[in-house]
Scaffold this active site. Structure first.
Site, PDB file in Angstrom:
ATOM      1  N   ARG A  15       0.851  -1.181   0.000  1.00 47.95           N
ATOM      2  CA  ARG A  15       0.000   0.000   0.000  1.00 47.95           C
ATOM      3  C   ARG A  15       0.893   1.239   0.000  1.00 47.95           C
ATOM      4  O   ARG A  15       2.093   1.155   0.233  1.00 47.95           O
ATOM      5  CB  ARG A  15      -0.907   0.002   1.233  1.00 47.95           C
ATOM      6  CG  ARG A  15      -1.959  -1.079   1.227  1.00 47.95           C
ATOM      7  CD  ARG A  15      -2.597  -1.195   2.602  1.00 47.95           C
ATOM      8  NE  ARG A  15      -3.063   0.106   3.088  1.00 47.95           N
ATOM      9  CZ  ARG A  15      -3.264   0.392   4.378  1.00 47.95           C
ATOM     10  NH1 ARG A  15      -3.020  -0.506   5.301  1.00 47.95           N
ATOM     11  NH2 ARG A  15      -3.705   1.581   4.730  1.00 47.95           N
ATOM     12  N   SER A  17       0.724   4.024   1.980  1.00 44.47           N
ATOM     13  CA  SER A  17       0.918   4.772   3.215  1.00 44.47           C
ATOM     14  C   SER A  17       2.361   4.638   3.698  1.00 44.47           C
ATOM     15  O   SER A  17       3.078   3.695   3.343  1.00 44.47           O
ATOM     16  CB  SER A  17      -0.032   4.262   4.306  1.00 44.47           C
ATOM     17  OG  SER A  17       0.370   2.984   4.759  1.00 44.47           O
ATOM     18  N   LYS A  86      -3.386  -8.353  10.999  1.00 38.28           N
ATOM     19  CA  LYS A  86      -4.711  -8.134  11.600  1.00 38.28           C
ATOM     20  C   LYS A  86      -5.752  -7.760  10.549  1.00 38.28           C
ATOM     21  O   LYS A  86      -6.957  -7.894  10.796  1.00 38.28           O
ATOM     22  CB  LYS A  86      -4.652  -7.057  12.676  1.00 38.28           C
ATOM     23  CG  LYS A  86      -4.368  -5.655  12.200  1.00 38.28           C
ATOM     24  CD  LYS A  86      -4.298  -4.684  13.359  1.00 38.28           C
ATOM     25  CE  LYS A  86      -3.979  -3.267  12.896  1.00 38.28           C
ATOM     26  NZ  LYS A  86      -5.009  -2.686  12.016  1.00 38.28           N
ATOM     27  N   ASP A  87      -5.309  -7.278   9.367  1.00 39.07           N
ATOM     28  CA  ASP A  87      -6.244  -6.923   8.298  1.00 39.07           C
ATOM     29  C   ASP A  87      -6.644  -8.119   7.444  1.00 39.07           C
ATOM     30  O   ASP A  87      -7.545  -8.005   6.609  1.00 39.07           O
ATOM     31  CB  ASP A  87      -5.613  -5.863   7.380  1.00 39.07           C
ATOM     32  CG  ASP A  87      -5.341  -4.548   8.082  1.00 39.07           C
ATOM     33  OD1 ASP A  87      -6.043  -4.233   9.060  1.00 39.07           O
ATOM     34  OD2 ASP A  87      -4.410  -3.838   7.651  1.00 39.07           O
ATOM     35  N   THR A 130     -10.651   6.799  18.151  1.00 39.61           N
ATOM     36  CA  THR A 130     -10.187   5.492  17.697  1.00 39.61           C
ATOM     37  C   THR A 130     -11.027   5.049  16.512  1.00 39.61           C
ATOM     38  O   THR A 130     -12.213   5.384  16.418  1.00 39.61           O
ATOM     39  CB  THR A 130     -10.259   4.437  18.801  1.00 39.61           C
ATOM     40  OG1 THR A 130      -9.940   3.151  18.229  1.00 39.61           O
ATOM     41  CG2 THR A 130     -11.640   4.333  19.415  1.00 39.61           C
ATOM     42  N   SER A 132     -11.634   1.838  15.877  1.00 44.01           N
ATOM     43  CA  SER A 132     -11.873   0.412  16.110  1.00 44.01           C
ATOM     44  C   SER A 132     -13.009   0.160  17.098  1.00 44.01           C
ATOM     45  O   SER A 132     -12.934   0.578  18.256  1.00 44.01           O
ATOM     46  CB  SER A 132     -10.585  -0.221  16.656  1.00 44.01           C
ATOM     47  OG  SER A 132     -10.831  -1.446  17.287  1.00 44.01           O
ATOM     48  N   ARG A 134     -13.521  -2.553  18.562  1.00 44.56           N
ATOM     49  CA  ARG A 134     -12.890  -3.327  19.641  1.00 44.56           C
ATOM     50  C   ARG A 134     -12.357  -2.398  20.729  1.00 44.56           C
ATOM     51  O   ARG A 134     -12.550  -2.637  21.927  1.00 44.56           O
ATOM     52  CB  ARG A 134     -11.754  -4.176  19.061  1.00 44.56           C
ATOM     53  CG  ARG A 134     -10.848  -4.830  20.110  1.00 44.56           C
ATOM     54  CD  ARG A 134      -9.626  -5.471  19.460  1.00 44.56           C
ATOM     55  NE  ARG A 134      -8.808  -4.515  18.722  1.00 44.56           N
ATOM     56  CZ  ARG A 134      -7.910  -3.703  19.273  1.00 44.56           C
ATOM     57  NH1 ARG A 134      -7.712  -3.727  20.585  1.00 44.56           N
ATOM     58  NH2 ARG A 134      -7.220  -2.879  18.530  1.00 44.56           N
ATOM     59  N   ARG A 152     -10.170   8.147  11.341  1.00 40.68           N
ATOM     60  CA  ARG A 152      -9.605   7.544  10.134  1.00 40.68           C
ATOM     61  C   ARG A 152      -8.381   8.339   9.733  1.00 40.68           C
ATOM     62  O   ARG A 152      -8.077   9.377  10.299  1.00 40.68           O
ATOM     63  CB  ARG A 152     -10.620   7.548   8.980  1.00 40.68           C
ATOM     64  CG  ARG A 152     -11.723   6.511   9.061  1.00 40.68           C
ATOM     65  CD  ARG A 152     -11.234   5.080   8.946  1.00 40.68           C
ATOM     66  NE  ARG A 152     -10.309   4.858   7.854  1.00 40.68           N
ATOM     67  CZ  ARG A 152     -10.639   4.679   6.586  1.00 40.68           C
ATOM     68  NH1 ARG A 152     -11.899   4.733   6.210  1.00 40.68           N
ATOM     69  NH2 ARG A 152      -9.714   4.450   5.674  1.00 40.68           N
ATOM     70  N   GLY A 153      -7.680   7.901   8.697  1.00 37.66           N
ATOM     71  CA  GLY A 153      -6.534   8.620   8.194  1.00 37.66           C
ATOM     72  C   GLY A 153      -5.228   7.939   8.534  1.00 37.66           C
ATOM     73  O   GLY A 153      -5.192   6.962   9.286  1.00 37.66           O
ATOM     74  N   ASN A 154      -4.139   8.449   7.968  1.00 37.43           N
ATOM     75  CA  ASN A 154      -2.829   7.874   8.237  1.00 37.43           C
ATOM     76  C   ASN A 154      -2.334   8.275   9.624  1.00 37.43           C
ATOM     77  O   ASN A 154      -3.000   9.030  10.347  1.00 37.43           O
ATOM     78  CB  ASN A 154      -1.830   8.266   7.147  1.00 37.43           C
ATOM     79  CG  ASN A 154      -1.624   9.771   7.031  1.00 37.43           C
ATOM     80  OD1 ASN A 154      -1.684  10.498   8.018  1.00 37.43           O
ATOM     81  ND2 ASN A 154      -1.388  10.245   5.820  1.00 37.43           N
ATOM     82  N   THR A 157      -2.042  12.046  10.308  1.00 38.65           N
ATOM     83  CA  THR A 157      -3.361  12.661  10.442  1.00 38.65           C
ATOM     84  C   THR A 157      -3.940  12.399  11.826  1.00 38.65           C
ATOM     85  O   THR A 157      -4.497  13.299  12.477  1.00 38.65           O
ATOM     86  CB  THR A 157      -4.319  12.111   9.371  1.00 38.65           C
ATOM     87  OG1 THR A 157      -3.804  12.430   8.080  1.00 38.65           O
ATOM     88  CG2 THR A 157      -5.707  12.702   9.524  1.00 38.65           C
TER      89      THR A 157
END
Length: 319
Positions: A15, A17, A86-87, A130, A132, A134, A152-154, A157
């Site tokens: 990816r 990022s 984890k993805d 967060t 998530s 979880r 969200r975001g990198n 961010t």
């Protein structure tokens, strides 16, 4: 290692990022050094990278960062794909092999907060962000009176929201910050007794085409770490048996240690209502050779205690 493997250029998909390119670059360097081959990084855009505003659950949760890399593998655009494990969906993907799982980074979640504060030091009403469900569930279960908002975001961010004062803190995976050398911003590494990480968090998955048998064997021999593979096998089998995706409010952490009769695995897991009102925490242990069975058995017992009702609709949560 075959002559064909040595003489080819191995194209490693990543990816775009900073974190993805950093961890993929580290894997590429290891492949080059250990297999004695030339390696090229190939950037692949995923839907999760393009859409930085919608929640991961609304984008499809499991696999949102994975499918484009897998498609590139199947098309032959790349020879190897590097994912945050984890993805990775728990269902096998036809034509693709999980060739190696390298040694795991510290799997804990961390807090990055204003003024160097820890979770326990944040005043009630503090805003913590967060992405998530979880983490949302376990934060609420701690009963600290925090206000939880989406994220969200990198990494930059996310950290910027604390620096700007938009939020009082953000929760991130420690492993990601470690890989880009940003652990200096961490104000607390959160004890798994308070917050269990996502299954597979801190580990990487190295995939290639299953038909590329020589490369599968070479990557396994050069990069696979047996204790890490056993730990994530237990965690992912638990997730699979619960029929929960990576966006579900489920945490799990398996650790391998030497027992009286050889290496043993200890698996802890949590399934929780996202509002924190109900939390089911359980654990199991056994021989490391039974990693998958340990995960399956623990998940089955949690389902018997009502875990499915806690995780059945994570997509409705705006985390």
């Amino acid at each position: 290692m075959t002559a064909e493997t040595v003489n080819r250029v191995i194209r490693v998909g990543t990816r775009r990022s900073l974190l993805a390119k950093t961890q993929s670059g580290q894997v590429a360097d290891q492949i080059a050094a250990r297999l004695g081959v030339q390696v090229e990084l190939v950037e692949v855009v995923t839907e999760g990278d393009v859409n930085q505003t919608s929640t991961l659950a609304s984008l499809g949760g499991t696999g949102v960062f994975v499918s484009a890399l897998r498609d590139a593998l199947i098309r032959g655009d790349v020879d190897v794909a590097v994912h945050s494990l984890k993805d990775l969906p728990t269902t096998p993907f036809d034509g693709i092999a999980l060739a190696a799982v390298p040694p795991r980074e510290d799997p804990r979640d961390v807090l990055v907060a204003r003024d160097g504060l820890t979770l326990g030091e944040l005043p009630p009403g503090s805003v913590v962000a967060t992405g998530s469900p979880r983490r949302v569930a376990q934060l609420h279960a701690l009963g600290l009176g925090l206000t939880i908002v989406g994220l969200r975001g990198n990494i930059d961010t996310r950290l910027g929201r604390v620096a700007s004062g938009d939020v009082d803190g953000v929760i991130l995976a420690r492993a990601g910050l470690a890989r880009i050398d940003r652990l200096d911003v961490v104000t607390e590494s959160i004890d798994p007794l308070q917050m269990l990480p996502a299954p597979g968090q801190g580990a990487l998955a190295i995939e290639c085409r299953s038909a590329d048998a020589d490369l599968v064997a070479d990557l396994a021999a050069a990069l696979d770490d047996a204790p890490t593979r056993a730990a994530v096998t237990a965690e992912r089998e638990l997730l699979r048996t619960l029929e929960a995706g990576c966006a579900a409010p489920v945490g799990a952490l398996a650790e391998v240690a030497e027992g009286e009769h050889g290496p043993e695995i200890w698996l802890r897991a949590v399934a929780a209502a996202v509002d924190g009102t109900v939390e089911l925490r359980r654990s199991a242990s056994g021989p490391v050779t039974d990693a998958a069975e340990i995960g399956r058995t623990l998940a089955t017992s949690m389902l018997d205690e009502g875990a499915a009702a806690l995780i059945e609709e994570p997509g409705k949560q705006q985390a």
